[in-house]
Design an enzyme around this catalytic site. Structure first.
Site, PDB file in Angstrom:
ATOM      1  N   LEU A  54       0.944  -1.026  -0.638  1.00  0.00           N
ATOM      2  CA  LEU A  54       0.002   0.347  -0.098  1.00  0.00           C
ATOM      3  C   LEU A  54       0.687   1.679  -0.423  1.00  0.00           C
ATOM      4  O   LEU A  54       0.379   2.484  -0.886  1.00  0.00           O
ATOM      5  CB  LEU A  54      -1.216   0.188   0.588  1.00  0.00           C
ATOM      6  CG  LEU A  54      -2.250   1.040   1.373  1.00  0.00           C
ATOM      7  CD1 LEU A  54      -2.781   1.327   0.066  1.00  0.00           C
ATOM      8  CD2 LEU A  54      -2.896   0.763   2.141  1.00  0.00           C
ATOM      9  N   ALA A  55       1.766   1.767   0.959  1.00  0.00           N
ATOM     10  CA  ALA A  55       2.851   2.119   0.919  1.00  0.00           C
ATOM     11  C   ALA A  55       3.308   2.428  -0.186  1.00  0.00           C
ATOM     12  O   ALA A  55       3.717   4.028  -1.202  1.00  0.00           O
ATOM     13  CB  ALA A  55       3.768   2.157   1.907  1.00  0.00           C
ATOM     14  N   ALA A  91       2.674  -7.700   3.136  1.00  0.00           N
ATOM     15  CA  ALA A  91       1.549  -7.770   4.554  1.00  0.00           C
ATOM     16  C   ALA A  91       0.219  -6.875   3.969  1.00  0.00           C
ATOM     17  O   ALA A  91      -0.758  -7.016   4.842  1.00  0.00           O
ATOM     18  CB  ALA A  91       1.724  -6.760   5.558  1.00  0.00           C
ATOM     19  N   ARG A 103       0.999   0.270  18.530  1.00  0.00           N
ATOM     20  CA  ARG A 103       0.190   0.714  17.373  1.00  0.00           C
ATOM     21  C   ARG A 103      -1.748   0.693  17.471  1.00  0.00           C
ATOM     22  O   ARG A 103      -1.537  -0.607  17.918  1.00  0.00           O
ATOM     23  CB  ARG A 103       0.531   0.051  16.193  1.00  0.00           C
ATOM     24  CG  ARG A 103      -0.389   0.710  14.959  1.00  0.00           C
ATOM     25  CD  ARG A 103      -0.082  -0.474  13.251  1.00  0.00           C
ATOM     26  NE  ARG A 103      -0.284  -1.226  13.954  1.00  0.00           N
ATOM     27  CZ  ARG A 103      -0.722  -2.275  13.132  1.00  0.00           C
ATOM     28  NH1 ARG A 103      -1.882  -1.473  12.680  1.00  0.00           N
ATOM     29  NH2 ARG A 103      -0.954  -3.190  12.797  1.00  0.00           N
ATOM     30  N   ALA A 161      -3.670  -7.820   5.593  1.00  0.00           N
ATOM     31  CA  ALA A 161      -4.797  -6.625   6.399  1.00  0.00           C
ATOM     32  C   ALA A 161      -6.255  -7.123   6.116  1.00  0.00           C
ATOM     33  O   ALA A 161      -7.088  -7.610   5.173  1.00  0.00           O
ATOM     34  CB  ALA A 161      -4.149  -5.622   5.879  1.00  0.00           C
ATOM     35  N   GLN A 162      -6.712  -7.657   7.547  1.00  0.00           N
ATOM     36  CA  GLN A 162      -8.141  -8.447   7.579  1.00  0.00           C
ATOM     37  C   GLN A 162      -9.023  -7.445   7.268  1.00  0.00           C
ATOM     38  O   GLN A 162     -10.224  -6.644   6.929  1.00  0.00           O
ATOM     39  CB  GLN A 162      -8.317  -9.712   8.452  1.00  0.00           C
ATOM     40  CG  GLN A 162      -7.232 -10.244   8.301  1.00  0.00           C
ATOM     41  CD  GLN A 162      -7.586 -11.871   8.590  1.00  0.00           C
ATOM     42  OE1 GLN A 162      -8.099 -11.384   9.936  1.00  0.00           O
ATOM     43  NE2 GLN A 162      -6.486 -12.706   8.766  1.00  0.00           N
ATOM     44  N   SER A 181      -1.902   1.721  10.196  1.00  0.00           N
ATOM     45  CA  SER A 181      -1.102   1.351   9.818  1.00  0.00           C
ATOM     46  C   SER A 181      -1.769   1.233   8.504  1.00  0.00           C
ATOM     47  O   SER A 181      -0.908   2.623   7.714  1.00  0.00           O
ATOM     48  CB  SER A 181      -0.473   0.037   9.967  1.00  0.00           C
ATOM     49  OG  SER A 181       0.507  -0.588   8.732  1.00  0.00           O
ATOM     50  N   HIS A 209       0.782  -9.763  17.895  1.00  0.00           N
ATOM     51  CA  HIS A 209      -0.612  -9.908  17.572  1.00  0.00           C
ATOM     52  C   HIS A 209      -1.397 -11.072  18.691  1.00  0.00           C
ATOM     53  O   HIS A 209      -1.371 -11.951  18.205  1.00  0.00           O
ATOM     54  CB  HIS A 209      -1.209 -10.026  16.119  1.00  0.00           C
ATOM     55  CG  HIS A 209      -2.612  -9.773  16.051  1.00  0.00           C
ATOM     56  ND1 HIS A 209      -3.960 -10.903  16.520  1.00  0.00           N
ATOM     57  CD2 HIS A 209      -3.499  -8.798  14.964  1.00  0.00           C
ATOM     58  CE1 HIS A 209      -5.004 -10.018  15.768  1.00  0.00           C
ATOM     59  NE2 HIS A 209      -4.952  -8.620  15.770  1.00  0.00           N
ATOM     60  N   HIS A 224       3.377  -9.057  15.202  1.00  0.00           N
ATOM     61  CA  HIS A 224       2.628  -8.660  13.716  1.00  0.00           C
ATOM     62  C   HIS A 224       3.304  -8.217  13.492  1.00  0.00           C
ATOM     63  O   HIS A 224       3.108  -7.293  11.817  1.00  0.00           O
ATOM     64  CB  HIS A 224       1.561  -8.471  14.569  1.00  0.00           C
ATOM     65  CG  HIS A 224      -0.081  -8.240  14.018  1.00  0.00           C
ATOM     66  ND1 HIS A 224      -0.166  -9.194  12.763  1.00  0.00           N
ATOM     67  CD2 HIS A 224       0.063  -7.179  13.851  1.00  0.00           C
ATOM     68  CE1 HIS A 224      -1.601  -8.488  12.019  1.00  0.00           C
ATOM     69  NE2 HIS A 224      -1.620  -7.077  12.854  1.00  0.00           N
ATOM     70  N   GLY A 258      -9.181  -3.601   8.791  1.00  0.00           N
ATOM     71  CA  GLY A 258      -9.777  -2.497   7.753  1.00  0.00           C
ATOM     72  C   GLY A 258      -8.677  -0.720   7.980  1.00  0.00           C
ATOM     73  O   GLY A 258      -7.380  -1.307   8.215  1.00  0.00           O
ATOM     74  N   GLU A 303       5.637   0.550   6.466  1.00  0.00           N
ATOM     75  CA  GLU A 303       5.795   0.084   7.494  1.00  0.00           C
ATOM     76  C   GLU A 303       7.092   0.021   8.050  1.00  0.00           C
ATOM     77  O   GLU A 303       7.219  -0.437   9.656  1.00  0.00           O
ATOM     78  CB  GLU A 303       4.666  -1.390   8.033  1.00  0.00           C
ATOM     79  CG  GLU A 303       5.831  -1.972   9.359  1.00  0.00           C
ATOM     80  CD  GLU A 303       4.413  -3.614   9.463  1.00  0.00           C
ATOM     81  OE1 GLU A 303       3.802  -4.234   9.249  1.00  0.00           O
ATOM     82  OE2 GLU A 303       5.157  -4.510  10.604  1.00  0.00           O
ATOM     83  N   ARG A 343      -3.107  -4.140  21.836  1.00  0.00           N
ATOM     84  CA  ARG A 343      -2.921  -4.696  21.934  1.00  0.00           C
ATOM     85  C   ARG A 343      -1.647  -5.647  22.580  1.00  0.00           C
ATOM     86  O   ARG A 343      -1.496  -6.791  22.963  1.00  0.00           O
ATOM     87  CB  ARG A 343      -2.455  -5.025  20.643  1.00  0.00           C
ATOM     88  CG  ARG A 343      -3.565  -6.213  19.288  1.00  0.00           C
ATOM     89  CD  ARG A 343      -2.803  -5.537  17.919  1.00  0.00           C
ATOM     90  NE  ARG A 343      -4.115  -5.303  17.368  1.00  0.00           N
ATOM     91  CZ  ARG A 343      -3.947  -5.246  15.974  1.00  0.00           C
ATOM     92  NH1 ARG A 343      -2.578  -4.857  15.234  1.00  0.00           N
ATOM     93  NH2 ARG A 343      -5.019  -4.650  15.153  1.00  0.00           N
ATOM     94  N   GLU A 403     -12.592  -2.005  16.663  1.00  0.00           N
ATOM     95  CA  GLU A 403     -11.483  -2.970  17.076  1.00  0.00           C
ATOM     96  C   GLU A 403     -10.740  -2.096  18.677  1.00  0.00           C
ATOM     97  O   GLU A 403     -11.019  -1.276  19.015  1.00  0.00           O
ATOM     98  CB  GLU A 403     -10.065  -2.983  15.759  1.00  0.00           C
ATOM     99  CG  GLU A 403     -10.898  -3.726  14.913  1.00  0.00           C
ATOM    100  CD  GLU A 403      -9.631  -3.712  13.601  1.00  0.00           C
ATOM    101  OE1 GLU A 403      -9.329  -4.855  13.416  1.00  0.00           O
ATOM    102  OE2 GLU A 403      -8.645  -1.981  13.245  1.00  0.00           O
TER     103      GLU A 403
END
Ligand code: FAD
Ligand code: SIN
Length: 546
Positions: free
Chosen positions: A20-21, A47, A391, A51-52, A396, A245, A356, A54, A380, A295, A121
């Site tokens: 994504l970055a 990664a 975090r 990602a799950q 992220s 995680h 994680h 969101g 990241e 977390r 979350e």
């Protein structure tokens, strides 16, 4: 591209990483110039696609920038840079709108802000997570990759691995100034190391989860950008804060499958094995927020309970949410667990904590600038001050989009520079490795010792032991690197050992427990605390250029 092109006025920018970055920078910078994007495995691996839960969007009527900043600061245990957190929160609506416009199929809710369904979350005061069921990362990555593939000014190079940055160590400048001029990259298709001259280089290489034996991370997460920047003389910050995680699937056939925190956000609870009913729940004993505590707290509580009861996992129980709800909201997890013989609508899920997320990394400003002119970093791989000592979930992906954009704008606005010609890579003095197995043994040893000695609960003695062994491994690996032709495995191992040393050195400097760093020797937090920023001592590398 070779060094002979380096006289041209506008060289392409080289973005190392197609997550994504990297894709955000590339898509926005391509308006200004040609962009080459490198991915060391396939373009899909990284990664981002895993990602799950969101991505944060401060969108709801019940939400505000202040509220999100507060949650980020609470999770970050006093080390969050407020200016960074505020900037990123303020830009979050714009980031989500950009992704929607790019075609990301977020889960919808006609009554939700922007027509989106928002989930929740751990550590978040309100529902503010935009998601595409439980496969948000893949939905985002597919959409952006599709755009990048079609873009005439973006060249995507699969199986190209950046080896090192070209800096003043390779190109002597009369004024002695330090700059990043490009990158040496191993083209695994031709097995040659090429010299890519660049108008700017962007590190978007992700985190370093693979330095631990058990991790939710994909194979790409070997800290390459952090190690390259470190070797090039950039500061690296907060590496002791590795996020574990709380809930990775515990199953012999599936070592890196995450069970999203959004499941706890929707009501799933943690229980101890062999105990029925409410009595099996342990999180309310550890924190008033129970399963929705940040977390670090949940992972430490699980670690504590597993050790106390001598069990090798705990249960995540979502059975009361009902089959229809689970299938609609968590189709990926439902299907994958079912393939493995676990019906999550009827059985609790066996889970353990695993490495994680890398909260620290290459120190940058809000435009992705590193200490080295010409070198930028996003995602990241960076330390921007957003995550502090821990975090907050779903921050992220947001950081990648917001700072990917500012980084692209900063590169476009930077003055063009005359480019020297760059020396080619020289492998005339090296040979093929005699025994590849040495590399895999060192990989295994490093990852196991990091898990055993530098995990969720630390002591000074264990950290010192780890450091001693890491230094021996580092010397052995450097020797190997100096004498043998480079391969992806060797390069990744070389980077992992640098990152392992940075994590341990940072942990040894923090004489307190805070966020993700918990030391039995220093169990309390100090009244005032600062990021741990390491500066590389000047030393010359053995380099392989003519
Ligand atoms: P990545 O997406 O990891 O991309 C790294 C890229 O760099 C890859 O293309 C890789 O091939 C390339 N690369 C690496 N080294 C080199 C090299 N030497 N040469 C060439 N290419 C290289 N965050 C959230 O905000 N929300 C979530 O729901 C969420 N869920 C997650 C679930 C899982 C299972 C995992 C592992 C992470 C999750 N995260 C989540 C974290 C988030 O996914 C990552 O932090 C984020 O995607 C990182 O993006 P990135 O672009 O920095 O790196
Ligand atoms: C998850 O879905 O639990 C991961 C979210 C994150 O890492 O931000």
């Amino acid at each position: 591209m070779s060094s002979s092109d380096s006289a041209t006025a506008t060289l392409p920018a080289v973005v190392i990483g197609a997550g994504l970055a990297g894709l955000t920078v590339a898509l926005q910078l391509a308006a200004d110039r040609q962009v080459i994007v490198l991915a060391k495995r396939t373009l899909e691996e990284g990664a981002t696609a895993w990602a799950q839960g969101g991505i944060v969007g401060v969108l709801g009527d019940d939400d505000s920038v202040d509220s999100h900043v507060r949650d980020t600061q609470d999770a970050g245990a006093g080390l969050v840079d407020e200016h960074t957190a505020r900037f990123i929160a303020e830009q979050s609506a714009r980031a989500i709108e950009w992704l929607v416009a790019a075609g990301v199929p977020f889960s919808s809710d006609p009554d939700g802000p922007l027509g989106l369904h928002l989930t929740r979350e751990g550590g978040h005061a309100v529902r503010r997570i935009a998601h595409a069921a439980d496969a948000t990362g893949k939905a985002i990555h597919d959409a952006l990759l599709e755009q990048a593939r079609r873009h005439p000014r973006i060249s995507l190079r699969e199986r190209w691995m950046a080896v090192d940055l070209v800096t003043e160590r390779h190109v002597h400048q009369p004024d002695g100034s330090a700059q990043c001029w490009g990158v040496y990259a191993l083209d695994m298709n031709s097995r040659r190391v090429e010299t890519l001259a660049a108008s700017a280089v962007v590190l978007a290489t992700g985190g370093v989860g693979k330095v631990y034996r058990y991790t939710s991370n994909p194979d790409t997460a070997t800290g390459d950008g952090i190690a390259m920047a470190w070797r090039a003389g950039c500061r690296v910050g907060n590496m002791e804060f590795i996020q574990f995680h709380p809930t990775c699937l515990y199953h012999p056939q599936e070592r890196s499958f995450l069970i999203t925190e959004a499941l706890r956000g929707e009501g799933a609870v943690l229980r101890l094995p062999n105990v029925d009913g409410e009595a099996g729940r342990f999180m309310p004993l550890h924190d008033a927020r129970a399963e929705l505590a940040p977390r670090d707290i949940v992972a430490r509580a699980i670690d504590f309970e597993m050790k106390k009861h001598g069990v090798d996992h705990v249960w995540l129980d979502a059975t009361h949410l009902g089959e229809a709800f689970l299938k609609a909201h968590f189709p990926t997890i439902h299907a994958r667990c079912l393939q493995l013989g676990i019906d999550i609508a009827r059985q609790p899920i066996p889970v353990v904590p695993a490495a994680h997320y890398t909260c620290g990394g290459v120190v940058t400003d809000l435009d992705g600038r590193t200490d080295l002119p010409g070198l930028y970093a996003v995602g990241e791989t960076t330390y921007t001050g957003l995550h502090g000592a821990n975090r907050l979930a779903s921050n992220s992906l947001l950081e990648c989009v917001v700072l990917g954009r500012t980084c692209a704008l900063a590169i476009a606005a930077a003055a063009r520079r005359p480019q020297p010609s760059l020396p080619p890579w020289d492998e005339s003095q090296v040979e093929d490795a005699d025994e590849q197995v040495v590399i895999s043994h060192n990989w295994d040893e490093l990852r196991l010792l990091m898990w055993n000695y530098v995990g969720i609960v630390r002591t000074t003695k264990r950290l010192e032991r780890a450091l001693h062994r890491i230094k021996l491994l580092r010397d052995e690996i450097e020797e190997y690197y100096a004498n043998f032709r480079v391969t992806r495995d060797l390069l990744e191992l070389r980077n992992l050992v640098v990152c392992a040393e940075l994590i341990v050195q940072s942990a040894l400097r923090r004489h307190e427990s805070r966020g993700l760093h918990y030391s039995r020797d220093f169990p309390n937090a100090l009244p005032v605390s600062f990021p741990t920023v390491l500066i590389r001592p000047a030393r010359s590398d053995r380099r392989r250029v003519k």
